[in-house]
Every structure is written in structure tokens, then in C-alpha cells.
Design an enzyme around this catalytic site. Structure first.
Site, PDB file in Angstrom:
ATOM      1  N   LYS A  98       9.462  16.069 -14.846  1.00  0.00           N
ATOM      2  CA  LYS A  98       9.053  15.840 -16.416  1.00  0.00           C
ATOM      3  C   LYS A  98       9.847  16.178 -17.393  1.00  0.00           C
ATOM      4  O   LYS A  98      10.385  15.726 -18.251  1.00  0.00           O
ATOM      5  CB  LYS A  98       7.660  16.584 -16.626  1.00  0.00           C
ATOM      6  CG  LYS A  98       6.499  16.007 -15.437  1.00  0.00           C
ATOM      7  CD  LYS A  98       5.245  16.312 -15.937  1.00  0.00           C
ATOM      8  CE  LYS A  98       4.928  18.012 -15.722  1.00  0.00           C
ATOM      9  NZ  LYS A  98       5.193  18.547 -14.733  1.00  0.00           N
TER      10      LYS A  98
ATOM     11  N   ARG B 124      -3.157  18.788 -19.343  1.00  0.00           N
ATOM     12  CA  ARG B 124      -3.445  19.281 -18.074  1.00  0.00           C
ATOM     13  C   ARG B 124      -4.773  19.516 -17.720  1.00  0.00           C
ATOM     14  O   ARG B 124      -5.078  19.539 -16.391  1.00  0.00           O
ATOM     15  CB  ARG B 124      -2.612  20.691 -17.610  1.00  0.00           C
ATOM     16  CG  ARG B 124      -1.465  20.561 -17.200  1.00  0.00           C
ATOM     17  CD  ARG B 124      -0.704  21.948 -17.075  1.00  0.00           C
ATOM     18  NE  ARG B 124       0.305  22.307 -16.013  1.00  0.00           N
ATOM     19  CZ  ARG B 124       1.501  22.436 -16.579  1.00  0.00           C
ATOM     20  NH1 ARG B 124       1.953  22.319 -17.699  1.00  0.00           N
ATOM     21  NH2 ARG B 124       2.587  22.741 -15.542  1.00  0.00           N
TER      22      ARG B 124
ATOM     23  N   ARG C  76      14.941  25.367  -7.737  1.00  0.00           N
ATOM     24  CA  ARG C  76      15.316  25.823  -9.198  1.00  0.00           C
ATOM     25  C   ARG C  76      14.820  27.213  -9.710  1.00  0.00           C
ATOM     26  O   ARG C  76      15.553  27.945 -10.463  1.00  0.00           O
ATOM     27  CB  ARG C  76      13.950  25.093 -10.029  1.00  0.00           C
ATOM     28  CG  ARG C  76      13.969  25.057 -11.474  1.00  0.00           C
ATOM     29  CD  ARG C  76      13.009  24.081 -12.337  1.00  0.00           C
ATOM     30  NE  ARG C  76      11.933  24.599 -12.105  1.00  0.00           N
ATOM     31  CZ  ARG C  76      10.773  23.944 -12.751  1.00  0.00           C
ATOM     32  NH1 ARG C  76      10.767  22.341 -13.133  1.00  0.00           N
ATOM     33  NH2 ARG C  76       9.456  24.216 -12.719  1.00  0.00           N
TER      34      ARG C  76
ATOM     35  N   ARG D 100      12.506  31.879 -13.806  1.00  0.00           N
ATOM     36  CA  ARG D 100      10.909  31.596 -13.664  1.00  0.00           C
ATOM     37  C   ARG D 100      10.306  32.390 -12.519  1.00  0.00           C
ATOM     38  O   ARG D 100      10.359  32.009 -11.424  1.00  0.00           O
ATOM     39  CB  ARG D 100      10.489  30.238 -13.790  1.00  0.00           C
ATOM     40  CG  ARG D 100      10.946  29.728 -15.417  1.00  0.00           C
ATOM     41  CD  ARG D 100      10.541  28.121 -15.245  1.00  0.00           C
ATOM     42  NE  ARG D 100       9.201  28.097 -14.876  1.00  0.00           N
ATOM     43  CZ  ARG D 100       8.396  26.843 -14.983  1.00  0.00           C
ATOM     44  NH1 ARG D 100       9.112  25.844 -15.792  1.00  0.00           N
ATOM     45  NH2 ARG D 100       7.146  26.621 -14.503  1.00  0.00           N
TER      46      ARG D 100
ATOM     47  N   ARG E  55       0.128  26.663  -8.035  1.00  0.00           N
ATOM     48  CA  ARG E  55       0.145  25.709  -8.930  1.00  0.00           C
ATOM     49  C   ARG E  55      -0.242  24.053  -8.584  1.00  0.00           C
ATOM     50  O   ARG E  55      -0.497  23.446  -9.300  1.00  0.00           O
ATOM     51  CB  ARG E  55       1.676  25.485  -9.522  1.00  0.00           C
ATOM     52  CG  ARG E  55       2.076  26.926 -10.213  1.00  0.00           C
ATOM     53  CD  ARG E  55       3.255  27.107 -10.507  1.00  0.00           C
ATOM     54  NE  ARG E  55       4.097  26.139 -11.597  1.00  0.00           N
ATOM     55  CZ  ARG E  55       5.324  26.058 -11.300  1.00  0.00           C
ATOM     56  NH1 ARG E  55       6.244  26.825 -10.405  1.00  0.00           N
ATOM     57  NH2 ARG E  55       6.153  25.314 -12.032  1.00  0.00           N
TER      58      ARG E  55
HETATM   59  P1  AMP Z   1       5.304  24.211 -16.765  1.00  0.00           P
HETATM   60  O1  AMP Z   1       6.691  24.619 -17.622  1.00  0.00           O
HETATM   61  O2  AMP Z   1       4.826  23.042 -17.501  1.00  0.00           O
HETATM   62  O3  AMP Z   1       5.364  24.041 -15.339  1.00  0.00           O
HETATM   63  O4  AMP Z   1       4.166  25.467 -17.258  1.00  0.00           O
HETATM   64  C1  AMP Z   1       4.315  26.643 -16.657  1.00  0.00           C
HETATM   65  C2  AMP Z   1       2.878  27.222 -16.555  1.00  0.00           C
HETATM   66  O5  AMP Z   1       2.532  27.499 -18.047  1.00  0.00           O
HETATM   67  C3  AMP Z   1       1.806  26.606 -15.852  1.00  0.00           C
HETATM   68  O6  AMP Z   1       1.666  26.963 -14.508  1.00  0.00           O
HETATM   69  C4  AMP Z   1       0.506  27.197 -16.622  1.00  0.00           C
HETATM   70  O7  AMP Z   1       0.334  28.454 -16.122  1.00  0.00           O
HETATM   71  C5  AMP Z   1       1.127  27.348 -18.208  1.00  0.00           C
HETATM   72  N1  AMP Z   1       0.870  25.985 -18.853  1.00  0.00           N
HETATM   73  C6  AMP Z   1       1.615  24.963 -19.404  1.00  0.00           C
HETATM   74  N2  AMP Z   1       1.265  23.908 -19.880  1.00  0.00           N
HETATM   75  C7  AMP Z   1      -0.311  24.416 -19.463  1.00  0.00           C
HETATM   76  C8  AMP Z   1      -1.312  23.507 -20.141  1.00  0.00           C
HETATM   77  N3  AMP Z   1      -1.022  22.287 -20.696  1.00  0.00           N
HETATM   78  N4  AMP Z   1      -2.506  24.046 -19.822  1.00  0.00           N
HETATM   79  C9  AMP Z   1      -2.598  25.137 -19.312  1.00  0.00           C
HETATM   80  N5  AMP Z   1      -1.524  25.930 -18.888  1.00  0.00           N
HETATM   81  C10 AMP Z   1      -0.488  25.488 -19.038  1.00  0.00           C
END
Ligand code: AMP
Length: 195
Positions: A14, A89, A128, A134, A146
Site C-alpha cells: 500500500k 481499518r 522490511r 519498525r 496484525r
Molecule cells: P501501518 O503503517 O499502516 O502498517 O500501521 C502500523 C500500525 O499503526 C498498525 O498496526 C496499527 O497499530 C496502527 N494503525 C495505523 N493505521 C490505523 C488505523 N486506521 N486504525 C487503527 N490503527 C492503525
């Protein structure tokens, strides 16, 4: 305006594809993951509250991310549109997004779902994790958490957007450029249709 949601499990590509799409269509990028990590790096209260959820691979509460997205949209008016990456989400987030956009006299035109099978995703995320720094990319049990969150809370969104006639499936395996061009084909179709 052109507003796009890029949808799919962690590691589906994404972020990579969003970067290409936003340059091509001149959109503002909203990645809630990036915004949350920036809050954490800045040491804000919001960032501290979100940290435990992120590190365990759990979703941050809806109110927190919805408020963040609302602020971002309000401060980025005048753009050609937005690409939403990692948001919404949950169904609650998607409903709030619809309401928010209505308040700004706009809507989501298309939701692009990247499809990649789970074993491939785990491989990509662990790889990654070696360079991203991360915490949530480092070990397989957090990564599997996740996916569980994705399956339980985020997957149902595909039906939400299918019911609105906005959901498109794209195979997320192969060359980055080929996937990008498949995404552009879908976006151009909604642009031509003037949805
Ligand atoms: P990402 O970078 O999109 O993979 O997000 C990393 C982490 O941030 C996720 O595993 C969640 O803990 C949190 N997170 C990111 N976007 C959301 C969202 N829209 N709703 C809830 N938690 C989020």
C-alpha cells in the site's frame, strides 16, 4: 476531487503504490501509520497512547485515528484529492470517513484492494523489518497479530465498499510497475466516468 482508498493486508504494498499514485495524480497522502509514528517520534500524548497498540500489532482505538484524519483533511484543503493508506481499518472508521468527506462536499471514488497471500506477506514484512526499524515488523508473532486484526476488523470493509460499488481487486504480486499500471487503469476508469 479524486479520493482513493488503498486497501489490503500489512505488507501488501500500500505504501509503495501510494507514493507512485500520489505523484501521478497529484494527491495528498494520508497514511495513519506514518502519522502515528510521527506522533510517537515527537513524544506527544497521542503518540505515547498509541505506542503499546502499535508494538503489539493491535489497532489503535477508532476515535484516535478518526480525529487525526479529520485534522489532516482540514489542513490540506485545496489539493486535487487524497489517497488514504492504512485508513479506514474498521467499519466505524469507514462510516466516519464518509461523513467527514460529505462535510467537505466530496466522497471516495474508488477503493483499490491489493491481494497477496499470507505467507508472502510474512516474508516481505520480516525482510522490511531488517531495515525499517519498525518494532512491529520484527517478529513473526506480532506480524501474525496484525493479520488477525486485519481479518477480524478490516476485511469486512471490502463488503462495505462492494455494497457502494466502489471496490476493485488488484493482484498485489509481481513487478511494482505492473501493479501500478493495473491500479492506474482502475483509477482512470472512475475519472473518465466522472464519478
Ligand atoms: P501501518 O503503517 O499502516 O502498517 O500501521 C502500523 C500500525 O499503526 C498498525 O498496526 C496499527 O497499530 C496502527 N494503525 C495505523 N493505521 C490505523 C488505523 N486506521 N486504525 C487503527 N490503527 C492503525
Amino acid at each position: 476531487m479524486l479520493n482513493i482508498v488503498i486497501f489490503g493486508p500489512p505488507g501488501a504494498g500500500k505504501g509503495t503504490q501510494s507514493e507512485k499514485i500520489l505523484r501521478h495524480y497529484n494527491l495528498a497522502h494520508i497514511s495513519t501509520g506514518d502519522l502515528l509514528r510521527a506522533e510517537r517520534a515527537a513524544g506527544s500524548e497521542l503518540g505515547k497512547a498509541a505506542e503499546a497498540y502499535i508494538n503489539q500489532g493491535q489497532l489503535v482505538p477508532d476515535e484516535v485515528v478518526i480525529g487525526m484524519v479529520h485534522n489532516f483533511i482540514a489542513h490540506n484543503q485545496g489539493k486535487a484529492g487524497f489517497i488514504f493508506d492504512g485508513f479506514p481499518r474498521t467499519v466505524k472508521q469507514a462510516e466516519s470517513l464518509d461523513e467527514m468527506l460529505l462535510g467537505f462536499q466530496t466522497t471516495i471514488q474508488v477503493v483499490l484492494g491489493l491481494e497477496v497471500e499470507e505467507d508472502e506477506l510474512v516474508k516481505r514484512l520480516l525482510l522490511r523489518g531488517k531495515t525499517s526499524g519498525r518494532v512491529d515488523d520484527q517478529d513473526e508473532s506480532t506480524i501474525r497479530n496484525r493479520f488477525r486484526e486485519y481479518q477480524a476488523k478490516t476485511m469486512p470493509l471490502s463488503d462495505f465498499y462492494k455494497a457502494q460499488g466502489k471496490y476493485r481487486d488488484i493482484m498485489g504480486i509481481g513487478e511494482v510497475e505492473d501493479i501500478f499500471s493495473a491500479l492506474c487503469t482502475e483509477i482512470d476508469q472512475v475519472k473518465v466516468a466522472g464519478v
